[in-house]
Enzyme design. Structure first.
Site, PDB file in Angstrom:
ATOM      1  CD  GLU A  44      -2.612   1.038   2.738  1.00  0.00           C
ATOM      2  OE1 GLU A  44      -3.535   1.848   2.921  1.00  0.00           O
ATOM      3  OE2 GLU A  44      -2.337   0.129   3.561  1.00  0.00           O
ATOM      4  CE  LYS A 111      -7.180   1.242   3.597  1.00  0.00           C
ATOM      5  NZ  LYS A 111      -5.928   1.534   4.340  1.00  0.00           N
ATOM      6  CB  CYS A 163      -4.387  -2.144   4.556  1.00  0.00           C
ATOM      7  SG  CYS A 163      -3.531  -2.378   6.141  1.00  0.00           S
TER       8      CYS A 163
END
Length: 623
Positions: A44, A111, A163
């Site tokens: 990331e 995200k 994540c």
């Protein structure tokens, strides 16, 4: 569908270090290409680094990140690579992963869930993307898909979770499963905490089982920006079985891990992945020594300076630096270790075995000083001297009584009275600690070195530290762990890491040694037993319980007598609220546990408050 070689890579990045970060990205891609990898997942925000903080609010960051992405596309010949970066789109900032195939951008996954607990403040910088929404973004006159994307390559469907996406109950993988996605890539920046690796491994394995897919997890590596440590885990799981794992917390700038997956087969047999010790003691030394190494080289310092008192805290830090050198040399080799530190003056002892080389390097990197007073004991001097000599650190010793007496005499003259232990106990203790600070800072400045602070978390809880004394320093390596753990870890290190000289400190009762020796001062007599502090702290700070709630919980397990327990709980809360200003001023610390008391990351508390007056009155009234 066919057999594909799927890989993840970990990278040791630095915020805004564009050239360094691209070098690591290219090294990972080149290694993947030479290993015949078909699909590679990078961590990331690996172009900018995850820890850019409020620089993510600057427009120019996004322009520069896009320029770097376009350069990185040229590395990706005959390979598919996922690269993380921040992107500005329609006036908003997003945390994205770009998928590149054979030097061509295929699109950007955004995200959807922002980490906003503990040490994370992602909503301050980024906007979460809404599930199911797909937009377009224009880059240099070309349009690309942008949003909640899946991709199809070589007959397989690829989806993403970034994540935090994977840690939510309502997560992207639920929708990816409905879309019959075969491969989920998870580029992450998941910080280190004790025992978190097992939770992460379970998450990856369970995800591959529950969503009937191959799941690839690639995390950042090392001490990226000063406080957070990333363990650099690469995990590949398939249909509920872990098939690949790398060695975590590496000193290398990049690691690659890959697996061959036949997507036409439901079941495949893979060798059992390698395993490494992951107990708390091992985690502490691996994470802390790597964090010190990265902090040293990224701050462009030439070594460390430590006021080595012979006590538990400073001894633990000396061992961590020694382990930093040992582990770095063993993994990288002495020459590569030296080159990576960036310290041009380091020299290898010629004709020596590896242990001698490690001790010689330690002597150049770590300088220790024992700063005694009339209240210091021979036992702590021997403890400091023996440990420093055993690890090879440069060792000095001197007395500071002259400086202490000079300050004391000036105040006595100004006040027109003598200072006594009966009337001026705290001031007479503190002036000794503070008198040590200027000279050790002077040594650090002369050596262009980082001064290491010896404060631990238990001391920060209750303010048992002298501001501008033992709190002085550039970095506080053990400020995130409690004193009870430090004491038990030193015994473990003596037995398991071969530091026989720790026998001296392990047979001492922890003491500040600031009162006359005849008073037999000990830390626990000044405060309370360290195991009691640990249990109160867990409930009061980690779990945010009131004094009364803490009492009921600990009284139920008979931690100590009810009367003494109330005294200790009241003392803890009073000292906690009184000493927030000290926690505000402590040196940066590594985040090691699932919580900490650093107000700049995990635990914010008002400097001025009621001091729990009403709550402590309620506690006092309990039967």
């Amino acid at each position: 569908m066919s057999t594909l070689r799927i890989a993840g890579a970990t990278l040791n990045q630095t915020p805004l270090a564009w050239e360094n970060n691209l070098i690591n990205i290219r090294a990972a891609v080149d290694d993947a290409i030479s290993s015949d990898v078909d699909i590679l997942c990078l961590p990331e925000l690996c172009i900018t680094g995850y820890g850019c903080e409020d620089m993510f609010l600057s427009d120019w960051i996004y322009t520069k990140a896009m320029e770097c992405l376009l350069e990185a596309t040229s590395y990706c010949k005959n390979i598919t690579v996922a690269i993380g970066l921040p992107v500005k789109h329609r006036g908003l900032f997003y945390n994205t992963t770009c998928l590149i195939q054979d030097e061509q951008i295929l699109g950007f996954y955004i995200k959807q869930n922002m980490a906003n607990d503990g040490v994370h403040y992602e909503p301050r910088w980024f906007t979460p993307w809404r599930p199911g929404i797909i937009d377009e973004i224009t880059i240099e006159g070309k349009s690309f898909r942008f949003g909640d994307l899946t991709f199809e390559l070589s007959g397989i469907k690829i989806g993403f979770e970034i994540c935090e996406d994977a840690w939510r109950e309502e997560r992207p993988a639920c929708r990816l499963f409905e879309q019959k996605v075969n491969l989920i890539l998870n580029p992450s920046a998941s910080h280190f905490a004790f025992e978190k690796t097992r939770l992460r491994e379970k998450l990856v394995i369970d995800s591959s089982k529950n969503f009937h897919c191959t799941y690839v997890y690639a995390n950042l590596l090392g001490n990226e920006a000063g406080r957070m440590i990333y363990d650099g885990e690469i995990l590949i799981a398939r249909h509920g079985k872990l098939i690949k794992r790398n060695e975590w917390l590496s000193y290398k700038s990049m690691q690659l891990q890959f697996a061959d997956v036949d997507f036409n087969k439901e079941e495949e047999t893979y060798p059992k992945p390698d395993e490494w010790p992951r107990d708390k003691n091992t985690e502490f030394v691996k994470a802390s020594s790597l964090a010190l190494f990265d902090y040293l080289r990224k701050s462009h310092s030439k070594g460390f300076v430590l006021s080595l008192s012979g006590g538990a805290d400073s001894s633990s830090i000396a061992v961590l630096v020694s382990e930093m050198v040992r582990r770095g040399v063993e993994e990288l080799g002495a020459e590569k270790f030296i080159k990576k530190t960036g310290i041009s003056t380091l020299q290898i002892a010629n004709g020596k075995d590896q242990q001698a080389i490690i001790k010689h390097l330690t002597s150049q990197i770590l300088t220790c000083a024992y700063q005694g007073t009339v209240n210091s004991s021979e036992a702590t001097f021997q403890s400091a001297k023996e440990l420093a000599e055993s690890i090879g650190a440069t060792f000095h010793s001197w007395l500071i009584d002259e400086e202490v007496n000079s300050y004391t005499q000036k105040i006595e003259k100004a006040l027109k009275r003598p200072l006594t232990w009966e009337a001026d106990d705290i001031a007479l203790q503190n002036i000794q600690a503070r008198s040590r600070s200027p000279i050790i800072w002077m040594l650090a400045n002369i050596e262009s070195a980082l001064l290491l602070t010896t404060s631990n978390r238990s001391e920060a809880d209750v303010g048992y530290a002298t501001m501008d004394g033992d709190t002085s320093g550039s970095i506080a390596p053990i400020a995130a762990v409690d004193k009870h753990f430090i004491i038990t870890w030193l015994r473990w290190a003596e037995r398991n890491l071969g530091y026989e000289a720790l026998n001296y400190v392990n047979n001492l009762q922890p003491s500040a040694e600031l009162r006359p020796l005849s008073q037999e001062q000990t830390d626990e007599a000044d405060l309370m037993p360290y195991p009691v502090i640990v249990e109160i702290e867990k409930l009061a700070i980690r779990d945010r319980k009131s004094p009364t709630e803490v009492f009921h919980a600990l009284n139920a397990v008979k931690l100590e007598s009810s009367k003494l327990l109330k005294v200790h709980i009241a003392k803890f809360f009073r000292l906690w609220s009184r000493n927030q200003w000290k926690r505000e001023r402590t040196a940066p610390a590594f985040h090691l546990d699932d919580f900490n008391v650093d107000p700049r990351t995990w635990c914010r508390f008002p400097i001025l408050s009621s001091g729990f007056s009403a709550e402590l009155k309620e506690l006092e009234g309990l039967g």
